[in-house]
Write a protein that holds these residues in place. Structure first.
Motif, PDB file in Angstrom:
ATOM      1  N   LEU A  24       0.943  -1.212  -0.171  1.00  0.00           N
ATOM      2  CA  LEU A  24      -0.044   0.064   0.059  1.00  0.00           C
ATOM      3  C   LEU A  24       1.002   1.270   0.206  1.00  0.00           C
ATOM      4  O   LEU A  24       0.774   2.305  -0.692  1.00  0.00           O
ATOM      5  N   ARG A  25       1.628   1.076   0.790  1.00  0.00           N
ATOM      6  CA  ARG A  25       2.854   2.412   0.970  1.00  0.00           C
ATOM      7  C   ARG A  25       3.548   2.828  -0.329  1.00  0.00           C
ATOM      8  O   ARG A  25       3.829   3.682  -0.809  1.00  0.00           O
ATOM      9  N   LYS A  26       4.058   1.558  -0.848  1.00  0.00           N
ATOM     10  CA  LYS A  26       4.971   1.701  -1.941  1.00  0.00           C
ATOM     11  C   LYS A  26       3.918   2.255  -3.277  1.00  0.00           C
ATOM     12  O   LYS A  26       4.515   2.914  -3.873  1.00  0.00           O
ATOM     13  N   GLN A  27       2.681   1.950  -3.353  1.00  0.00           N
ATOM     14  CA  GLN A  27       1.712   2.571  -4.215  1.00  0.00           C
ATOM     15  C   GLN A  27       1.237   3.638  -3.905  1.00  0.00           C
ATOM     16  O   GLN A  27       0.450   4.484  -4.336  1.00  0.00           O
ATOM     17  N   ARG A  28       1.837   4.557  -2.907  1.00  0.00           N
ATOM     18  CA  ARG A  28       1.730   5.784  -2.235  1.00  0.00           C
ATOM     19  C   ARG A  28      -0.088   6.175  -1.752  1.00  0.00           C
ATOM     20  O   ARG A  28      -0.477   6.850  -2.101  1.00  0.00           O
ATOM     21  N   VAL A  29      -0.499   4.802  -1.221  1.00  0.00           N
ATOM     22  CA  VAL A  29      -1.888   4.881  -0.773  1.00  0.00           C
ATOM     23  C   VAL A  29      -1.446   5.161   1.166  1.00  0.00           C
ATOM     24  O   VAL A  29      -0.776   4.485   1.471  1.00  0.00           O
ATOM     25  N   ASP A  30      -1.936   6.334   1.228  1.00  0.00           N
ATOM     26  CA  ASP A  30      -1.616   6.803   2.671  1.00  0.00           C
ATOM     27  C   ASP A  30      -2.868   6.815   3.642  1.00  0.00           C
ATOM     28  O   ASP A  30      -2.742   7.302   4.749  1.00  0.00           O
ATOM     29  N   THR A  31      -3.792   5.950   3.427  1.00  0.00           N
ATOM     30  CA  THR A  31      -4.823   5.664   4.174  1.00  0.00           C
ATOM     31  C   THR A  31      -4.423   5.340   5.689  1.00  0.00           C
ATOM     32  O   THR A  31      -3.712   4.320   5.650  1.00  0.00           O
ATOM     33  N   PRO A  32      -4.826   5.848   6.697  1.00  0.00           N
ATOM     34  CA  PRO A  32      -4.618   5.454   7.861  1.00  0.00           C
ATOM     35  C   PRO A  32      -4.791   3.809   8.212  1.00  0.00           C
ATOM     36  O   PRO A  32      -5.815   3.437   7.744  1.00  0.00           O
ATOM     37  N   ILE A  33      -4.048   3.101   8.933  1.00  0.00           N
ATOM     38  CA  ILE A  33      -4.226   1.647   9.267  1.00  0.00           C
ATOM     39  C   ILE A  33      -4.307   1.560  10.786  1.00  0.00           C
ATOM     40  O   ILE A  33      -3.223   1.955  11.409  1.00  0.00           O
ATOM     41  N   ILE A  34      -5.287   0.895  11.281  1.00  0.00           N
ATOM     42  CA  ILE A  34      -5.086   0.291  12.694  1.00  0.00           C
ATOM     43  C   ILE A  34      -4.906  -1.284  12.751  1.00  0.00           C
ATOM     44  O   ILE A  34      -5.699  -1.921  11.829  1.00  0.00           O
ATOM     45  N   CYS A  35      -3.753  -1.891  13.231  1.00  0.00           N
ATOM     46  CA  CYS A  35      -3.521  -3.213  12.988  1.00  0.00           C
ATOM     47  C   CYS A  35      -4.017  -3.995  14.447  1.00  0.00           C
ATOM     48  O   CYS A  35      -3.798  -3.546  15.381  1.00  0.00           O
ATOM     49  N   LEU A  36      -4.942  -5.013  13.949  1.00  0.00           N
ATOM     50  CA  LEU A  36      -5.371  -6.094  15.191  1.00  0.00           C
ATOM     51  C   LEU A  36      -4.589  -7.380  14.866  1.00  0.00           C
ATOM     52  O   LEU A  36      -4.695  -7.804  13.886  1.00  0.00           O
ATOM     53  N   THR A  37      -4.296  -7.868  15.748  1.00  0.00           N
ATOM     54  CA  THR A  37      -3.624  -9.203  15.773  1.00  0.00           C
ATOM     55  C   THR A  37      -3.746 -10.126  17.028  1.00  0.00           C
ATOM     56  O   THR A  37      -3.962  -9.645  18.316  1.00  0.00           O
ATOM     57  N   ALA A  38      -3.758 -11.153  16.888  1.00  0.00           N
ATOM     58  CA  ALA A  38      -3.916 -12.406  18.006  1.00  0.00           C
ATOM     59  C   ALA A  38      -2.536 -12.779  18.242  1.00  0.00           C
ATOM     60  O   ALA A  38      -2.322 -13.549  19.267  1.00  0.00           O
ATOM     61  N   LYS A  39      -1.441 -12.231  17.572  1.00  0.00           N
ATOM     62  CA  LYS A  39       0.113 -12.710  17.883  1.00  0.00           C
ATOM     63  C   LYS A  39       0.468 -12.175  19.264  1.00  0.00           C
ATOM     64  O   LYS A  39      -0.016 -11.262  19.676  1.00  0.00           O
ATOM     65  N   ASP A  40       1.309 -12.952  19.811  1.00  0.00           N
ATOM     66  CA  ASP A  40       1.681 -12.621  21.086  1.00  0.00           C
ATOM     67  C   ASP A  40       2.910 -11.837  21.088  1.00  0.00           C
ATOM     68  O   ASP A  40       3.568 -11.499  22.243  1.00  0.00           O
ATOM     69  N   GLY A  41       3.751 -11.634  19.964  1.00  0.00           N
ATOM     70  CA  GLY A  41       4.712 -10.844  19.838  1.00  0.00           C
ATOM     71  C   GLY A  41       4.750 -10.130  18.529  1.00  0.00           C
ATOM     72  O   GLY A  41       3.861 -10.313  17.631  1.00  0.00           O
ATOM     73  N   TRP A  42       5.579  -9.345  18.400  1.00  0.00           N
ATOM     74  CA  TRP A  42       5.644  -8.526  17.141  1.00  0.00           C
ATOM     75  C   TRP A  42       6.780  -8.462  16.556  1.00  0.00           C
ATOM     76  O   TRP A  42       7.677  -7.990  17.220  1.00  0.00           O
ATOM     77  N   THR A  43       7.114  -9.209  15.433  1.00  0.00           N
ATOM     78  CA  THR A  43       8.529  -9.062  14.850  1.00  0.00           C
ATOM     79  C   THR A  43       8.290  -8.720  13.370  1.00  0.00           C
ATOM     80  O   THR A  43       7.152  -9.178  12.936  1.00  0.00           O
ATOM     81  N   THR A  44       9.002  -8.001  12.486  1.00  0.00           N
ATOM     82  CA  THR A  44       9.040  -7.919  11.269  1.00  0.00           C
ATOM     83  C   THR A  44       9.943  -8.431  10.272  1.00  0.00           C
ATOM     84  O   THR A  44      10.039  -8.461   9.126  1.00  0.00           O
ATOM     85  N   GLY A  45      10.672  -9.455  11.042  1.00  0.00           N
ATOM     86  CA  GLY A  45      11.727 -10.039   9.886  1.00  0.00           C
ATOM     87  C   GLY A  45      11.920 -11.468   9.998  1.00  0.00           C
ATOM     88  O   GLY A  45      12.617 -12.042   9.325  1.00  0.00           O
TER      89      GLY A  45
END
Length: 87
Positions: free
Chosen positions: A66-87
């Motif tokens: 989305l960001r690569k396509q320059r769409v800047d709509t605000p995003i709220i992320c919801l998840t059931a994950k118990d940890g947050w990693t990006t990599g």
């Protein structure tokens, strides 16, 4: 507001959508990342409520595309994950 909810759990999606609709918002629901990304790229939304663990396109990839396509709509992320990693 026009909202896009991208959530693969039908029960959670339904509940979130009904609460938002009861508050007067127009809601579009998608149940996988690929469908949600299509709507986000070609629709006009004021806010995206996004699950991170999605089939077809995960939430992290969804945001990157989305960001690569320059769409800047605000995003709220919801998840059931118990940890947050990006990599």
């Amino acid at each position: 507001m026009k909202l896009l909810i991208v959530e693969d759990d039908i029960g959670i999606s339904y509940t979130n959508a009904r609460v938002m609709q009861d508050e007067g918002h127009k809601v579009t629901e998608c149940h996988n990342g690929e469908e949600g990304l299509h709507h986000a790229l070609y629709g006009e939304f004021d806010l995206i409520i996004l699950d991170i663990m999605l089939p077809k396109v995960d939430g992290f990839t969804f945001i990157q595309e989305l960001r690569k396509q320059r769409v800047d709509t605000p995003i709220i992320c919801l998840t059931a994950k118990d940890g947050w990693t990006t990599g």
